[in-house]
Design a protein around this motif. Sequence first.
Motif, PDB file in Angstrom:
ATOM      1  N   PHE A  64      -7.005 -45.027 -17.618  1.00 12.75           N
ATOM      2  CA  PHE A  64      -7.878 -43.936 -17.208  1.00 12.75           C
ATOM      3  C   PHE A  64      -7.013 -42.807 -16.689  1.00 12.75           C
ATOM      4  N   THR A  65      -7.372 -41.612 -17.128  1.00 14.91           N
ATOM      5  CA  THR A  65      -6.543 -40.433 -16.868  1.00 14.91           C
ATOM      6  C   THR A  65      -7.151 -39.511 -15.832  1.00 14.91           C
ATOM      7  N   GLN A  66      -8.358 -39.808 -15.368  1.00 17.75           N
ATOM      8  CA  GLN A  66      -9.011 -39.021 -14.339  1.00 17.75           C
ATOM      9  C   GLN A  66      -9.293 -39.906 -13.132  1.00 17.75           C
ATOM     10  N   ILE A  67      -9.268 -39.328 -11.950  1.00 20.98           N
ATOM     11  CA  ILE A  67      -9.379 -40.103 -10.716  1.00 20.98           C
ATOM     12  C   ILE A  67     -10.679 -40.903 -10.671  1.00 20.98           C
ATOM     13  N   PHE A  68     -11.783 -40.264 -11.065  1.00 24.02           N
ATOM     14  CA  PHE A  68     -13.090 -40.910 -10.949  1.00 24.02           C
ATOM     15  C   PHE A  68     -13.508 -41.646 -12.221  1.00 24.02           C
ATOM     16  N   GLU A  69     -12.666 -41.670 -13.236  1.00 26.30           N
ATOM     17  CA  GLU A  69     -13.092 -42.219 -14.524  1.00 26.30           C
ATOM     18  C   GLU A  69     -13.440 -43.694 -14.432  1.00 26.30           C
ATOM     19  N   ALA A  70     -12.612 -44.488 -13.779  1.00 24.92           N
ATOM     20  CA  ALA A  70     -12.877 -45.924 -13.684  1.00 24.92           C
ATOM     21  C   ALA A  70     -14.172 -46.196 -12.922  1.00 24.92           C
ATOM     22  N   PHE A  71     -14.402 -45.434 -11.853  1.00 25.90           N
ATOM     23  CA  PHE A  71     -15.637 -45.609 -11.078  1.00 25.90           C
ATOM     24  C   PHE A  71     -16.857 -45.193 -11.899  1.00 25.90           C
ATOM     25  N   MET A  72     -16.765 -44.087 -12.631  1.00 27.77           N
ATOM     26  CA  MET A  72     -17.881 -43.646 -13.462  1.00 27.77           C
ATOM     27  C   MET A  72     -18.182 -44.634 -14.568  1.00 27.77           C
ATOM     28  N   VAL A  73     -17.149 -45.315 -15.049  1.00 25.91           N
ATOM     29  CA  VAL A  73     -17.364 -46.349 -16.066  1.00 25.91           C
ATOM     30  C   VAL A  73     -18.198 -47.486 -15.481  1.00 25.91           C
ATOM     31  N   GLN A  74     -17.928 -47.876 -14.251  1.00 27.43           N
ATOM     32  CA  GLN A  74     -18.722 -48.918 -13.614  1.00 27.43           C
ATOM     33  C   GLN A  74     -20.181 -48.491 -13.468  1.00 27.43           C
ATOM     34  N   ILE A  75     -20.398 -47.224 -13.126  1.00 23.81           N
ATOM     35  CA  ILE A  75     -21.774 -46.723 -13.017  1.00 23.81           C
ATOM     36  C   ILE A  75     -22.461 -46.753 -14.388  1.00 23.81           C
ATOM     37  N   LYS A  76     -21.745 -46.319 -15.425  1.00 24.66           N
ATOM     38  CA  LYS A  76     -22.324 -46.334 -16.772  1.00 24.66           C
ATOM     39  C   LYS A  76     -22.638 -47.748 -17.223  1.00 24.66           C
ATOM     40  N   VAL A  77     -21.735 -48.677 -16.930  1.00 28.42           N
ATOM     41  CA  VAL A  77     -21.972 -50.075 -17.294  1.00 28.42           C
ATOM     42  C   VAL A  77     -23.199 -50.611 -16.558  1.00 28.42           C
ATOM     43  N   GLY A  78     -23.307 -50.267 -15.253  1.00 30.88           N
ATOM     44  CA  GLY A  78     -24.470 -50.707 -14.493  1.00 30.88           C
ATOM     45  C   GLY A  78     -25.763 -50.144 -15.056  1.00 30.88           C
ATOM     46  N   PHE A  79     -25.754 -48.873 -15.419  1.00 30.53           N
ATOM     47  CA  PHE A  79     -26.957 -48.254 -15.985  1.00 30.53           C
ATOM     48  C   PHE A  79     -27.257 -48.819 -17.370  1.00 30.53           C
ATOM     49  N   PHE A  80     -26.214 -49.060 -18.154  1.00 32.32           N
ATOM     50  CA  PHE A  80     -26.373 -49.643 -19.486  1.00 32.32           C
ATOM     51  C   PHE A  80     -27.027 -51.022 -19.386  1.00 32.32           C
ATOM     52  N   GLY A  81     -26.512 -51.849 -18.484  1.00 35.18           N
ATOM     53  CA  GLY A  81     -27.100 -53.166 -18.296  1.00 35.18           C
ATOM     54  C   GLY A  81     -28.509 -53.096 -17.744  1.00 35.18           C
ATOM     55  N   ALA A  82     -28.761 -52.131 -16.842  1.00 34.68           N
ATOM     56  CA  ALA A  82     -30.094 -51.991 -16.261  1.00 34.68           C
ATOM     57  C   ALA A  82     -31.126 -51.625 -17.315  1.00 34.68           C
ATOM     58  N   LEU A  83     -30.761 -50.769 -18.245  1.00 28.97           N
ATOM     59  CA  LEU A  83     -31.683 -50.416 -19.331  1.00 28.97           C
ATOM     60  C   LEU A  83     -32.061 -51.639 -20.153  1.00 28.97           C
ATOM     61  N   MET A  84     -31.083 -52.497 -20.406  1.00 27.22           N
ATOM     62  CA  MET A  84     -31.346 -53.694 -21.197  1.00 27.22           C
ATOM     63  C   MET A  84     -32.233 -54.678 -20.442  1.00 27.22           C
ATOM     64  N   LEU A  85     -31.887 -54.935 -19.182  1.00 31.60           N
ATOM     65  CA  LEU A  85     -32.598 -55.954 -18.414  1.00 31.60           C
ATOM     66  C   LEU A  85     -33.995 -55.508 -17.994  1.00 31.60           C
ATOM     67  N   SER A  86     -34.157 -54.228 -17.719  1.00 33.90           N
ATOM     68  CA  SER A  86     -35.445 -53.746 -17.218  1.00 33.90           C
ATOM     69  C   SER A  86     -36.428 -53.412 -18.334  1.00 33.90           C
ATOM     70  N   PHE A  87     -35.970 -53.422 -19.582  1.00 39.58           N
ATOM     71  CA  PHE A  87     -36.861 -53.032 -20.672  1.00 39.58           C
ATOM     72  C   PHE A  87     -38.116 -53.898 -20.749  1.00 39.58           C
ATOM     73  N   PRO A  88     -38.017 -55.233 -20.615  1.00 35.76           N
ATOM     74  CA  PRO A  88     -39.266 -56.028 -20.660  1.00 35.76           C
ATOM     75  C   PRO A  88     -40.264 -55.619 -19.586  1.00 35.76           C
ATOM     76  N   VAL A  89     -39.770 -55.306 -18.387  1.00 34.88           N
ATOM     77  CA  VAL A  89     -40.674 -54.880 -17.315  1.00 34.88           C
ATOM     78  C   VAL A  89     -41.299 -53.539 -17.654  1.00 34.88           C
ATOM     79  N   VAL A  90     -40.483 -52.593 -18.126  1.00 37.33           N
ATOM     80  CA  VAL A  90     -40.993 -51.268 -18.474  1.00 37.33           C
ATOM     81  C   VAL A  90     -42.017 -51.370 -19.608  1.00 37.33           C
ATOM     82  N   ALA A  91     -41.701 -52.171 -20.620  1.00 30.96           N
ATOM     83  CA  ALA A  91     -42.637 -52.336 -21.737  1.00 30.96           C
ATOM     84  C   ALA A  91     -43.939 -52.985 -21.277  1.00 30.96           C
ATOM     85  N   ASN A  92     -43.837 -53.961 -20.385  1.00 32.15           N
ATOM     86  CA  ASN A  92     -45.050 -54.619 -19.874  1.00 32.15           C
ATOM     87  C   ASN A  92     -45.904 -53.646 -19.065  1.00 32.15           C
ATOM     88  N   GLN A  93     -45.269 -52.811 -18.239  1.00 32.56           N
ATOM     89  CA  GLN A  93     -46.027 -51.836 -17.463  1.00 32.56           C
ATOM     90  C   GLN A  93     -46.686 -50.797 -18.364  1.00 32.56           C
TER      91      GLN A  93
END
Length: 260
Positions: A64-93
Amino acid sequence: MSDGDELDNTEAPLLDHLIELRRRLLYCVVALVATFALCFYFAKPIFGILVHPLAAAGQDRLIFTQIFEAFMVQIKVGFFGALMLSFPVVANQLWQFVAPGLYRKEKRALLPFLLATPVLFALGAAMAYFFAIPVALKFLLGLEGDLGGGVKQEALPAVGNYLDFVMQFIFAFGISFLLPVLLMLLERAGIVTYEQLKGAWRYSVVAAFAIAAVLTPPDIGSQLLLAGPLCGLYFLSLGAIWFTRKRREKEAAAEAAAVE
């Protein structure tokens, strides 16, 4: 009935719908936040799964070549996983909000599409992860080597760029695999007909290869891995539309005979 009474009678159901919509949206937000917190906590193990194709291709280092890049990757991974896991709940609602306003036949028609959506998306994402991404990485990393004149070309992918690369593939394949659901819904809504879709199959094949060329790297292997299933899913959709239309015609004929 006065104008004020009519206004009151029309406002009450609208307010009830808005309150119900707010409640359903709140459940979706809570599910998304909860799954994001969980996935963010396990961001490194999740990212470790996503980088497995890269390691299998022989690349054992990400930078990683930017100071915050590694941290932003963790946020993106968390959001990516959240979209996958929460989809059944969102679809049910979504279903819980829409279903009370549907007739029984409409519920029976819409529910299979809702159930098929996560399955088809998961199939597309799995194909991207297990087949398309390794093929693309093999081609792209194969560009390493001697350029001549003693100059060597070495791949040093950054964590942010690699995550964007993987997510692009997974979402592109996942959404592309929803083509049967989209076409069948359009036909069911009367926007297109079976005859129109059947007559446009040549244009659809060209469009499939054009979409694959845009969403995948320039190597022919990755493009075929997306264009081939897209073409197959289009013809599968035609068969499913023909079958469901015949079944609707039989049910309509049976109901007409019962009425007589």
